[in-house]
Design an enzyme around this catalytic site. Structure first.
Site, PDB file in Angstrom:
ATOM      1  N   HIS A  38     -67.157 -55.175 -15.042  1.00 47.72           N
ATOM      2  CA  HIS A  38     -66.930 -56.625 -15.022  1.00 47.72           C
ATOM      3  C   HIS A  38     -65.675 -56.848 -14.173  1.00 47.72           C
ATOM      4  CE1 HIS A  38     -65.636 -60.503 -16.774  1.00 47.72           C
ATOM      5  NE2 HIS A  38     -66.875 -60.648 -17.213  1.00 47.72           N
ATOM      6  N   ASP A  84     -63.788 -50.233 -21.426  1.00 49.45           N
ATOM      7  CA  ASP A  84     -64.062 -51.645 -21.678  1.00 49.45           C
ATOM      8  C   ASP A  84     -65.231 -51.709 -22.666  1.00 49.45           C
ATOM      9  OD1 ASP A  84     -65.049 -54.209 -21.682  1.00 49.45           O
ATOM     10  OD2 ASP A  84     -65.004 -54.474 -19.510  1.00 49.45           O
ATOM     11  N   LYS A 113     -66.957 -62.139 -28.695  1.00 49.18           N
ATOM     12  CA  LYS A 113     -68.307 -61.592 -28.483  1.00 49.18           C
ATOM     13  C   LYS A 113     -68.818 -60.931 -29.763  1.00 49.18           C
ATOM     14  CE  LYS A 113     -67.516 -60.750 -23.582  1.00 49.18           C
ATOM     15  NZ  LYS A 113     -68.244 -61.766 -22.841  1.00 49.18           N
ATOM     16  N   CYS A 133     -69.933 -62.103 -13.238  1.00 50.82           N
ATOM     17  CA  CYS A 133     -68.612 -61.483 -13.016  1.00 50.82           C
ATOM     18  C   CYS A 133     -68.751 -59.999 -12.703  1.00 50.82           C
ATOM     19  CB  CYS A 133     -67.686 -61.683 -14.214  1.00 50.82           C
ATOM     20  SG  CYS A 133     -67.420 -63.394 -14.634  1.00 50.82           S
ATOM     21  N   GLN A 159     -68.815 -55.363 -24.418  1.00 46.40           N
ATOM     22  CA  GLN A 159     -70.233 -55.530 -24.764  1.00 46.40           C
ATOM     23  C   GLN A 159     -70.722 -54.526 -25.798  1.00 46.40           C
ATOM     24  OE1 GLN A 159     -72.080 -58.040 -24.014  1.00 46.40           O
ATOM     25  NE2 GLN A 159     -70.852 -58.962 -22.385  1.00 46.40           N
TER      26      GLN A 159
HETATM   27  N1  PMP Z   1     -65.903 -56.817 -19.797  1.00 50.04           N
HETATM   28  C1  PMP Z   1     -67.203 -57.044 -20.030  1.00 50.04           C
HETATM   29  C2  PMP Z   1     -68.171 -55.903 -19.950  1.00 50.04           C
HETATM   30  C3  PMP Z   1     -67.624 -58.335 -20.343  1.00 50.04           C
HETATM   31  O1  PMP Z   1     -68.928 -58.566 -20.567  1.00 50.04           O
HETATM   32  C4  PMP Z   1     -66.686 -59.380 -20.437  1.00 50.04           C
HETATM   33  C5  PMP Z   1     -67.111 -60.806 -20.778  1.00 50.04           C
HETATM   34  N2  PMP Z   1     -68.248 -61.227 -20.116  1.00 50.04           N
HETATM   35  C6  PMP Z   1     -65.347 -59.087 -20.197  1.00 50.04           C
HETATM   36  C7  PMP Z   1     -64.991 -57.796 -19.885  1.00 50.04           C
HETATM   37  C8  PMP Z   1     -64.284 -60.132 -20.266  1.00 50.04           C
HETATM   38  O2  PMP Z   1     -64.169 -60.621 -21.551  1.00 50.04           O
HETATM   39  P1  PMP Z   1     -63.185 -61.836 -21.866  1.00 50.04           P
HETATM   40  O3  PMP Z   1     -63.606 -62.958 -20.960  1.00 50.04           O
HETATM   41  O4  PMP Z   1     -63.416 -62.134 -23.296  1.00 50.04           O
HETATM   42  O5  PMP Z   1     -61.817 -61.368 -21.554  1.00 50.04           O
END
Ligand code: PMP
Length: 403
Positions: free
Chosen positions: A115, A192, A218, A358, A195
């Site tokens: 991401h 990370d 999430k 993203c 998910q």
């Molecule tokens: N990493 C991953 C794999 C994500 O799916 C997301 C959110 N879509 C993020 C990071 C970022 O999360 P946040 O916007 O809550 O900081």
């Protein structure tokens, strides 16, 4: 299939098929009540007040930290830092560890499925330190082969930023293998888990992750609370990310002695209600159990995928095995832009995400610009999935194609 929607005020009497769970989950009543209870019963500034109410607030906040420690199977509560979200957790590591430990000649290994939140901070570190970014490339089904891992890790790999489950691909990455390999050359690894935390159990000690980040929202917790896990020795050796109140032992005109872990990394007034809500979310998840969660999500994902694959001109991104998706299904429909798909689905109260998610370098690697993402949670129903399918079946006709 067990009906969990009854636990979710937004879903229980709603016509909406909410299939954007990878963007943010819905909140069960238990979480909403916990956040409210914090402000109704325990509200004072945590970690400050020496009066009874202040200590109650501190106790609730630290109890939440202990719950996260157990959730991640971390050794100690001081290894759990509360942040706003995954993005802030990763930035904390980039600024406090990356900028101070990496230098020209070093390589930062980044999964191509990252991401942007797990790429841009490392681009910043590379720009400022002269270290080079190297990508760990995946196959077209999103998998990382042993050979790719073997070739990507070199004696120069001083840091690796990897994703446990990508928000586009959905499969569980072999993070243990990557960690072992990177540790073998003396590097440090951040995982990370934005998910993965809502879908599968995480054991940071078994995984041997140096850092791991996830977002409360999430995982059905309130927005604005996130977590960074870090090994105690690494966190202790790092300088603070943000400075100010509550992260100090003492301050003079010239300088300050910083507080011990974890408070060294929690400058300013903390999100007490959010932390208490996160504890309630984890308690709720545990009351259902990951086994039941995985079973329901896998069954719904299999149904969605089987049906999507039957529809001409529809292509599911990543593995064609539903077990490799953990509820995350990205697809394209020939000749139809995902924004049109999402707005047609919205007309039938099916909520999905359209765009680049993203993860633009990953989509470019896979040869697609944009996709539609349906992401399934255990509280979704078969009806939600079937409504999605019925709508996708009609999309090309609605856009003027003969079939
Ligand atoms: N990493 C991953 C794999 C994500 O799916 C997301 C959110 N879509 C993020 C990071 C970022 O999360 P946040 O916007 O809550 O900081």
């Amino acid at each position: 299939m067990t009906d969990y929607k009854k636990d979710f005020p937004l879903l229980k009497d709603s016509q909406v098929a909410y299939l954007d769970n990878a963007a943010t989950a819905q909140r069960p009543l238990a979480v909403l009540e916990a956040e409210k209870a914090f402000y109704e019963k325990y509200n004072a500034n945590p970690l400050r007040g020496l009066y009874e109410l202040g200590m109650e607030a501190t106790d609730r906040y630290e109890e939440a930290r202990d719950t996260v420690r157990d959730f991640l199977h971390a050794a100690k509560s001081c290894e759990i830092i509360f942040t706003r979200n995954t993005t802030e957790s990763i930035n904390l590591v980039a600024y406090s560890y990356g900028l101070n430990n990496l230098k020209a000649g070093d390589e930062i290994l980044v999964g191509i499925d990252s991401h942007h939140s797990n790429l841009l901070p490392w681009q910043m570190v590379a720009r400022q330190t002269g270290a080079a970014i190297k990508f760990l490339e995946c196959e077209m089904d999103g998998s990382f082969t042993d050979e790719a891992i073997e070739n990507a890790v070199t004696p120069k790999t001083k840091f690796a930023a990897v994703t446990h489950i990508s928000n586009v691909i959905g499969r569980v990455n072999p993070v243990e293998k990557i960690i072992e390999k990177v540790h073998g050359v003396g590097g440090v690894v951040l995982v990370d888990a934005a998910q993965s935390a809502p879908h599968i159990p995480i054991d940071v000690q078994k995984m041997d992750a140096d850092f791991l980040a996830f977002s409360g929202h999430k995982l059905m917790a309130p927005m604005g609370i996130g977590v960074l896990y870090g090994k105690e020795n690494l966190l202790n050796a790092m300088s603070p990310f943000l400075t100010g109140g509550e992260m100090i032992e003492s301050v003079t005109r010239e300088g300050a002695v910083f507080a011990e872990l974890p408070h060294k990394f929690e400058a300013g007034t903390v999100n007490g209600g959010g932390a208490w809500g996160l504890k309630a979310a984890i308690d709720y998840l545990n009351s259902i159990g990951f086994e039941a969660i995985e079973e329901k999500e896998n069954a719904l994902t299999a149904l969605a995928m089987e049906e999507l694959k039957k529809i001409p001109h529809v292509h599911v991104i990543g593995s064609q095995d539903p077990k490799e998706h953990n509820g995350i299904l990205n697809f394209t429909v020939d000749g139809v832009h995902p924004h049109d798909i999402a707005s047609i689905l919205d007309g039938a109260h099916v909520d999905v995400r359209a765009g680049h998610h993203c993860a633009q370098p990953l989509l470019a690697h896979l040869g697609v610009m944009v996709t539609t993402r349906a992401s399934i949670s255990f509280y979704n129903s078969e009806e939600d999935v079937l409504r999605l399918i019925e709508q996708v079946k009609n999309i090309r006709r609605l856009m003027g194609y003969d079939e």
